[in-house]
Write an enzyme that holds these catalytic residues in place. Structure first.
Site, mmCIF file in Angstrom:
data_model
loop_
_atom_site.group_PDB
_atom_site.id
_atom_site.type_symbol
_atom_site.label_atom_id
_atom_site.label_comp_id
_atom_site.label_asym_id
_atom_site.label_seq_id
_atom_site.Cartn_x
_atom_site.Cartn_y
_atom_site.Cartn_z
ATOM 1 N N LYS A 177 46.866 33.694 56.899
ATOM 2 C CA LYS A 177 48.055 33.614 56.017
ATOM 3 C C LYS A 177 48.481 34.799 55.931
ATOM 4 O O LYS A 177 48.135 36.032 55.571
ATOM 5 C CB LYS A 177 47.582 33.329 54.538
ATOM 6 C CG LYS A 177 48.552 32.739 53.646
ATOM 7 C CD LYS A 177 48.575 33.251 52.475
ATOM 8 C CE LYS A 177 48.670 34.889 52.011
ATOM 9 N NZ LYS A 177 50.397 35.050 52.108
ATOM 10 N N GLU A 252 39.987 45.665 54.689
ATOM 11 C CA GLU A 252 40.868 47.114 54.816
ATOM 12 C C GLU A 252 41.636 47.277 53.952
ATOM 13 O O GLU A 252 42.849 46.497 53.801
ATOM 14 C CB GLU A 252 41.531 46.683 56.184
ATOM 15 C CG GLU A 252 40.710 46.539 57.534
ATOM 16 C CD GLU A 252 39.892 47.623 58.155
ATOM 17 O OE1 GLU A 252 40.447 48.740 57.534
ATOM 18 O OE2 GLU A 252 39.012 47.568 58.926
ATOM 19 N N CYS A 286 48.704 52.544 55.398
ATOM 20 C CA CYS A 286 47.632 52.912 54.449
ATOM 21 C C CYS A 286 46.734 54.173 54.957
ATOM 22 O O CYS A 286 46.220 54.661 54.122
ATOM 23 C CB CYS A 286 46.497 51.494 54.633
ATOM 24 S SG CYS A 286 46.044 51.141 56.388
ATOM 25 N N GLU A 386 48.121 55.388 45.204
ATOM 26 C CA GLU A 386 48.744 55.434 46.612
ATOM 27 C C GLU A 386 50.227 55.483 46.273
ATOM 28 O O GLU A 386 50.777 54.775 45.425
ATOM 29 C CB GLU A 386 48.224 54.243 47.218
ATOM 30 C CG GLU A 386 48.448 53.842 48.636
ATOM 31 C CD GLU A 386 47.883 52.718 49.219
ATOM 32 O OE1 GLU A 386 47.901 51.717 48.231
ATOM 33 O OE2 GLU A 386 47.914 52.574 50.495
#
Ligand code: NAP
Length: 483
Positions: A177, A252, A286, A386
């Site tokens: 997905k 991850e 990331c 982040e």
């Protein structure tokens, strides 16, 4: 450059057929204009169950053919991806915003991932353990079964390839997905899999409500492994959902990479690498450097050099190949705006950039000026959160031990970087950084041959390298008493 969307499937791929989903189709938005590119079909729980059943059926044969035969299929897929790189890169640039050159490099990574795993899976050796006479103690590594994979929008093609390649190489089948922001790159890969003759059901692609599809993938007993790339928040939820059926899981997740520049560093090198790493995919990575620690004695020289090089950073439509394109959506822009407002309110200074671009031809899109902000301190949101945008936040330090502690002072542990020419500093710092990956005078920490992944809230499990296929096998011990 042409901004016409190339032909690409818009339906779900289940059991080798393009299926119209049961839910209303939704638009894929071009982040450069916020206009619709095309509508794509949407499925739900029913289509997820169908895809899982198709993957289970395909597993019965795909897991039994020889690794060499699977490798032949994969190399054919790699050939087609390489041949059609320009078309795939244009699709990606239009739906995600990144420069076509970066998109083409991402397709090249796919090619390498497929070739590398096709070869590596032929060497997923078992073991013969020394045993008493007339006994045989064998260890076999076997494909785990049907895999449920969920991926983000920032690398719409390679995040998928990194999961599919090792999984199908060892004999698994998948239900995939992609993110609703970037389904077209996934569908374009599905089309290539079909044209390369990959058997029906080996890779199935679902679009639709991520909560519903994710629930079925994590709760269905047929699925034996969940592999997820995305935010820590969603990763935690999926981990919890997968617990009652005790699936093997790999995650991850988010990162908040430190980038430390010691006073003995090659400053020009550090600046060049910082700009390359930070503005790759507009900071929506990331592994993007998010906290730039610069030793006090070189801070002025470093900042002057950085501001000079910032003049070469360009913004534009991805199809025109600037340094950065638009950000993915308004929510992404808003997060950057909020973090900058919070930091300046608390005393930081914007040295360059800092605004959403509102002039033509950028007014309708999600364009943000590449930014450098100085004087970041731990009380500011961007110190711990982040950023996921084109912002270089500068932090000054004067204690070499304390800076490593500061770099580790985060829940995340994905990528880290530091620059030094001193062997002792290199050795000590590389060992003390609590991260899955450490770049020393380098930012190239992702390649098909080397393990990629994090610790702490950045997740667990590894992609790439010999560790990649290991995520998709189980270990079976066979004890034979031959007396
Ligand atoms: P996200 O919001 O977590 O979404 C990732 C995927 O999860 C998408 O396919 C999304 O689908 C799906 N999803 C969202 N809610 C879900 C739910 N309740 N159940 C099941 N699936 C769900 O992350 P993102 O915004 O796409 O990506 C950015 C994040 O990914 C950043 O934190 C970044 O650091 C991280 N990331 C990590 C790595 C790594 O290798 N460690 C690589 C790239 C990105 P929809 O979009 O369709 O809702």
């Amino acid at each position: 450059m042409n901004r016409q969307l190339p032909e690409v499937p818009t339906k779900l791929l289940i059991n080798g057929k393009w299926i119209e989903g049961s839910q209303e189709a939704v638009a894929v938005i071009d982040p450069a204009t916020n206009e619709e590119l095309v509508k794509v079909s949407q499925g739900s729980t029913k289509e997820t169950k169908d895809a899982i059943d198709a993957a289970a059926k395909a597993f019965a044969t795909w897991s039994r053919i020889s690794p060499k035969e699977r490798a032949d299929h994969m190399n054919k897929i790699a050939d087609l991806m390489a041949e059609e790189s320009d078309r795939l890169a244009l699709i990606m640039s239009l739906e995600q915003g990144k420069p076509v050159k970066e998109a083409a490099a991402e397709i090249q990574s796919n090619v390498e991932n497929f070739r590398w795993n096709a070869a590596e899976a032929q060497r997923v050796y078992g073991e013969v353990i020394p045993a008493p006479e007339e006994n045989h103690w064998l260890v076999r590594k076997e494909a785990i079964g049907v895999v449920g994979a969920i991926t983000p929008w920032n690398f719409p093609s390679n995040m998928i390839a990194r999961k599919i390649a090792p999984a199908i190489a060892v004999g698994c089948t998948l239900v995939m997905k992609p993110s609703k922001e970037t389904p077209l790159s996934a569908l374009a890969l599905g089309d290539i899999f079909q044209r390369a003759g990959l058997p029906d059901g080996v890779v199935n692609i679902l679009l639709g409500s991520s909560a519903e599809i994710g629930k079925e993938l994590t709760e269905n007993e047929i699925v034996k492994k969940i592999t997820f790339t995305g935010s820590t928040e969603v990763g935690m939820k999926l981990y919890e959902q997968a617990a009652p059926t005790l699936k093997k899981v790999s995650m991850e997740l988010g990162g908040h990479a430190p980038f430390i520049v010691f006073s003995d560093a090659d400053i020009s090198l550090a600046v060049d690498k910082l700009i390359a790493a930070k503005f790759r995919n507009n900071g929506q990575v990331c592994t993007s450097p998010n906290r730039i620690f610069v030793e006090a004695s070189i801070k002025e020289t470093f900042t002057t050099r950085l501001l000079e090089k910032m003049q070469e950073v360009t913004v534009g439509f991805g199809t025109d190949d600037p340094t950065v394109g638009p950000m993915i959506n308004e929510a992404g822009v808003d997060k950057v705006v909020d973090q900058l407002a919070d930091a300046t309110k608390k005393g930081a200074t914007i040295l360059v950039g800092g605004h959403k671009m509102t002039e033509a031809p950028y007014a309708k899109g999600n364009f943000f000026e590449p930014t450098v902000i100085d004087g970041i301190t731990p009380d500011m949101d961007m110190y711990y959160d982040e950023t996921f945008g084109p912002v270089i936040p500068l932090i000054v330090f004067d204690d070499r031990e304390a800076v490593v502690e500061a770099a580790n002072d985060t829940v995340f542990g994905l990528a880290s970087y530091f620059f030094s020419t001193n062997l002792q500093t290199i050795s000590n710092t590389a060992q003390k950084l609590q991260y899955g990956m450490v770049g020393v005078n380098d930012i190239a920490i992702s390649n098909p041959a080397a393990p990629f992944g994090g610790v702490k809230h950045s997740g667990f499990g590894r992609e790439n390298g010999k560790y990649g296929p290991e995520e998709y096998v189980t270990v079976k011990f066979i004890a034979i008493d031959a007396q």
